[in-house]
Scaffold this active site. Structure first.
Site, PDB file in Angstrom:
ATOM      1  N   TYR A   1     -27.080  12.439  20.130  1.00 42.24           N
ATOM      2  CA  TYR A   1     -26.314  11.196  20.020  1.00 42.24           C
ATOM      3  C   TYR A   1     -26.711  10.504  18.711  1.00 42.24           C
ATOM      4  O   TYR A   1     -27.137   9.351  18.680  1.00 42.24           O
ATOM      5  CB  TYR A   1     -26.518  10.284  21.237  1.00 42.24           C
ATOM      6  CG  TYR A   1     -25.237   9.547  21.566  1.00 42.24           C
ATOM      7  CD1 TYR A   1     -24.136  10.236  22.058  1.00 42.24           C
ATOM      8  CD2 TYR A   1     -25.109   8.186  21.335  1.00 42.24           C
ATOM      9  CE1 TYR A   1     -22.941   9.579  22.317  1.00 42.24           C
ATOM     10  CE2 TYR A   1     -23.921   7.531  21.583  1.00 42.24           C
ATOM     11  CZ  TYR A   1     -22.843   8.236  22.081  1.00 42.24           C
ATOM     12  OH  TYR A   1     -21.665   7.592  22.325  1.00 42.24           O
ATOM     13  N   LEU A   2     -26.544  11.261  17.635  1.00 46.54           N
ATOM     14  CA  LEU A   2     -27.089  10.880  16.334  1.00 46.54           C
ATOM     15  C   LEU A   2     -26.411   9.636  15.768  1.00 46.54           C
ATOM     16  O   LEU A   2     -25.212   9.438  15.926  1.00 46.54           O
ATOM     17  CB  LEU A   2     -26.937  12.045  15.348  1.00 46.54           C
ATOM     18  CG  LEU A   2     -27.552  13.375  15.778  1.00 46.54           C
ATOM     19  CD1 LEU A   2     -27.370  14.422  14.680  1.00 46.54           C
ATOM     20  CD2 LEU A   2     -29.032  13.230  16.120  1.00 46.54           C
TER      21      LEU A   2
ATOM     22  N   GLY B   1     -29.631   6.062  11.724  1.00 47.32           N
ATOM     23  CA  GLY B   1     -31.084   6.242  11.600  1.00 47.32           C
ATOM     24  C   GLY B   1     -31.437   7.720  11.484  1.00 47.32           C
ATOM     25  O   GLY B   1     -32.245   8.123  10.631  1.00 47.32           O
ATOM     26  N   HIS B   2     -30.804   8.545  12.345  1.00 46.52           N
ATOM     27  CA  HIS B   2     -31.034   9.996  12.254  1.00 46.52           C
ATOM     28  C   HIS B   2     -30.521  10.535  10.917  1.00 46.52           C
ATOM     29  O   HIS B   2     -31.138  11.406  10.300  1.00 46.52           O
ATOM     30  CB  HIS B   2     -30.311  10.727  13.386  1.00 46.52           C
ATOM     31  CG  HIS B   2     -30.797  10.402  14.761  1.00 46.52           C
ATOM     32  ND1 HIS B   2     -30.029   9.731  15.681  1.00 46.52           N
ATOM     33  CD2 HIS B   2     -31.980  10.655  15.383  1.00 46.52           C
ATOM     34  CE1 HIS B   2     -30.699   9.591  16.802  1.00 46.52           C
ATOM     35  NE2 HIS B   2     -31.890  10.135  16.652  1.00 46.52           N
TER      36      HIS B   2
ATOM     37  N   GLN C   1     -40.189  13.881  28.933  1.00 44.94           N
ATOM     38  CA  GLN C   1     -40.631  12.575  28.426  1.00 44.94           C
ATOM     39  C   GLN C   1     -39.947  11.405  29.134  1.00 44.94           C
ATOM     40  O   GLN C   1     -40.109  10.266  28.716  1.00 44.94           O
ATOM     41  CB  GLN C   1     -40.454  12.496  26.908  1.00 44.94           C
ATOM     42  CG  GLN C   1     -39.032  12.481  26.415  1.00 44.94           C
ATOM     43  CD  GLN C   1     -38.954  12.566  24.896  1.00 44.94           C
ATOM     44  OE1 GLN C   1     -39.151  13.634  24.302  1.00 44.94           O
ATOM     45  NE2 GLN C   1     -38.680  11.457  24.228  1.00 44.94           N
TER      46      GLN C   1
ATOM     47  N   GLN D   1     -45.021   6.639  18.821  1.00 38.26           N
ATOM     48  CA  GLN D   1     -44.722   8.081  18.865  1.00 38.26           C
ATOM     49  C   GLN D   1     -45.179   8.756  17.566  1.00 38.26           C
ATOM     50  O   GLN D   1     -45.767   9.839  17.586  1.00 38.26           O
ATOM     51  CB  GLN D   1     -43.224   8.283  19.069  1.00 38.26           C
ATOM     52  CG  GLN D   1     -42.747   9.712  18.846  1.00 38.26           C
ATOM     53  CD  GLN D   1     -41.294   9.901  19.211  1.00 38.26           C
ATOM     54  OE1 GLN D   1     -40.971   9.981  20.381  1.00 38.26           O
ATOM     55  NE2 GLN D   1     -40.403   9.981  18.236  1.00 38.26           N
TER      56      GLN D   1
ATOM     57  N   LEU E   1     -31.544   0.565  15.195  1.00 35.75           N
ATOM     58  CA  LEU E   1     -30.614   1.577  15.708  1.00 35.75           C
ATOM     59  C   LEU E   1     -31.342   2.489  16.688  1.00 35.75           C
ATOM     60  O   LEU E   1     -32.478   2.893  16.472  1.00 35.75           O
ATOM     61  CB  LEU E   1     -30.043   2.430  14.572  1.00 35.75           C
ATOM     62  CG  LEU E   1     -29.106   1.766  13.586  1.00 35.75           C
ATOM     63  CD1 LEU E   1     -28.323   2.831  12.814  1.00 35.75           C
ATOM     64  CD2 LEU E   1     -28.126   0.818  14.261  1.00 35.75           C
ATOM     65  N   SER E   2     -30.645   2.800  17.772  1.00 31.02           N
ATOM     66  CA  SER E   2     -31.168   3.682  18.809  1.00 31.02           C
ATOM     67  C   SER E   2     -29.982   4.252  19.561  1.00 31.02           C
ATOM     68  O   SER E   2     -28.965   3.561  19.726  1.00 31.02           O
ATOM     69  CB  SER E   2     -32.046   2.865  19.782  1.00 31.02           C
ATOM     70  OG  SER E   2     -32.226   3.568  20.999  1.00 31.02           O
TER      71      SER E   2
HETATM   72  O1  PAF Z   1     -37.736  10.340  19.129  1.00 29.36           O
HETATM   73  C1  PAF Z   1     -37.098  11.179  19.805  1.00 29.36           C
HETATM   74  O2  PAF Z   1     -35.879  11.296  19.735  1.00 29.36           O
HETATM   75  C2  PAF Z   1     -37.857  12.095  20.744  1.00 29.36           C
HETATM   76  O3  PAF Z   1     -38.930  11.441  21.331  1.00 29.36           O
HETATM   77  C3  PAF Z   1     -38.296  13.402  20.096  1.00 29.36           C
HETATM   78  C4  PAF Z   1     -39.294  13.156  18.970  1.00 29.36           C
HETATM   79  C5  PAF Z   1     -37.096  14.140  19.540  1.00 29.36           C
HETATM   80  C6  PAF Z   1     -38.977  14.297  21.119  1.00 29.36           C
HETATM   81  O4  PAF Z   1     -38.109  14.618  22.160  1.00 29.36           O
END
Ligand code: PAF
Length: 293
Positions: A34-35, A38-39, A63, A155, A186-187
């Site tokens: 779901y870019l 930010g990505h 996670q 992280q 952004l998330s």
């Molecule tokens: O930041 C994220 O999107 C996730 O925590 C990652 C680093 C891809 C690990 O699943």
């Protein structure tokens, strides 16, 4: 390898290995898909520094806590291919869950210290899941550099610690957060919010800026620094605060802070049913971009 507008999609370690033969310097951008912009910045940075850019798209179940949003986490691979391609990715690695965790899978990576407080305390097991999947991705792709957003500051600290502790031969690159006009970081999870809610959620970054401003005025007492942020948050009834904290590079809170370049102010809150996190350097001229592993 040259960048194309449609990156190649691979789903298995075998295909990945074959695609990366003679790939030169490989950059990895690990994502859960779901870019967003930010990505795209992470991918763009990797594009300028590496010969081949791999983006992993994998919603990592390990996670997510049992009451978290794994089942509704947004997914759109077609869109991701477009965003990643436009930003300069060459390859998308998109494995199934049972490719990453086949039956009988039994190994967990647990990073001590930096994983413990804040997100670690609020989301037990979260960073074990992150460390485990990131190490697997690093082993599968074998990149020279791996790119992570500073929005997930803790992280980033966990990944840096793991890479140092386990001698993983990769440089970890932190890339600054991209924000909406409201200041909201952004998330992918912002897609859960309406435009009005996103506007109101900008209060989190305003609170962080208030802490920064207090630090710039010379305040070094942590309680007083935090009070500046709490005053801002008190003006927005939609905030259910999890934490607002000033931490050092080891994620430790101190009663007083110094001018250490890794000192950061972090916030986590639930707003409109969505858990949001953000952070800023305590002093704005600090980038926090470390030298990697
Ligand atoms: O930041 C994220 O999107 C996730 O925590 C990652 C680093 C891809 C690990 O699943």
């Amino acid at each position: 390898m040259t960048s194309s507008t449609t990156p190649r999609l691979v789903t298995t370690p075998g295909e990945l290995r074959a695609a990366l033969k003679e790939a030169g310097r490989v950059g990895l951008v690990p994502t859960m898909g779901y870019l967003h912009e930010g990505h795209a910045r992470l991918i763009g940075r990797a594009r300028t520094e590496c010969d081949t850019v791999v983006v992993s798209v994998f919603v990592n179940p390990r996670q997510f806590g049992p009451r978290e949003d794994l089942s509704r986490y947004p997914r759109d691979l077609t869109r991701d291919l477009g965003v990643a391609g436009a930003a300069g990715a060459d390859l998308i690695f998109h494995p199934d869950v049972d490719v990453m965790y086949p039956p009988g899978y039994a190994t967990n990576v647990s990073v001590g210290g930096v994983s413990g407080p804040l997100e670690g305390a609020s989301r037990p097991g979260h960073f074990d899941g992150v460390a485990t999947v990131v190490l697997k991705l690093l082993n599968l792709v074998g990149p020279e550099r791996a790119y992570f957003g500073e929005k997930d500051w803790q992280q980033l600290a966990v990944v840096r610690r793991m890479v140092r502790d386990l001698n993983v031969p990769v440089e970890i690159v932190g890339v600054p957060t991209v924000r909406e006009d409201s200041g909201l970081a952004l998330s992918s999870r912002n897609s859960y919010l309406t435009p009005e809610e996103r506007e109101r959620a900008g209060v989190l970054s305003r609170a962080l800026r208030a802490v920064q401003a207090a630090a710039e005025r010379g305040e070094r007492d942590t309680a007083l620094l935090l009070q500046a942020g709490l005053d801002v948050l008190a003006g927005e009834p939609g905030v259910s605060l999890d934490y607002l904290a000033v931490v050092d590079g080891d994620m430790a809170e101190r009663a007083r802070v110094d001018n250490d370049s890794m000192t950061r102010v972090l916030v986590a809150a639930r707003m409109f049913g969505v858990r949001l996190i953000d952070n800023l350097p305590l002093l704005p001229e600090q980038t926090g971009d470390g030298d990697g592993a």
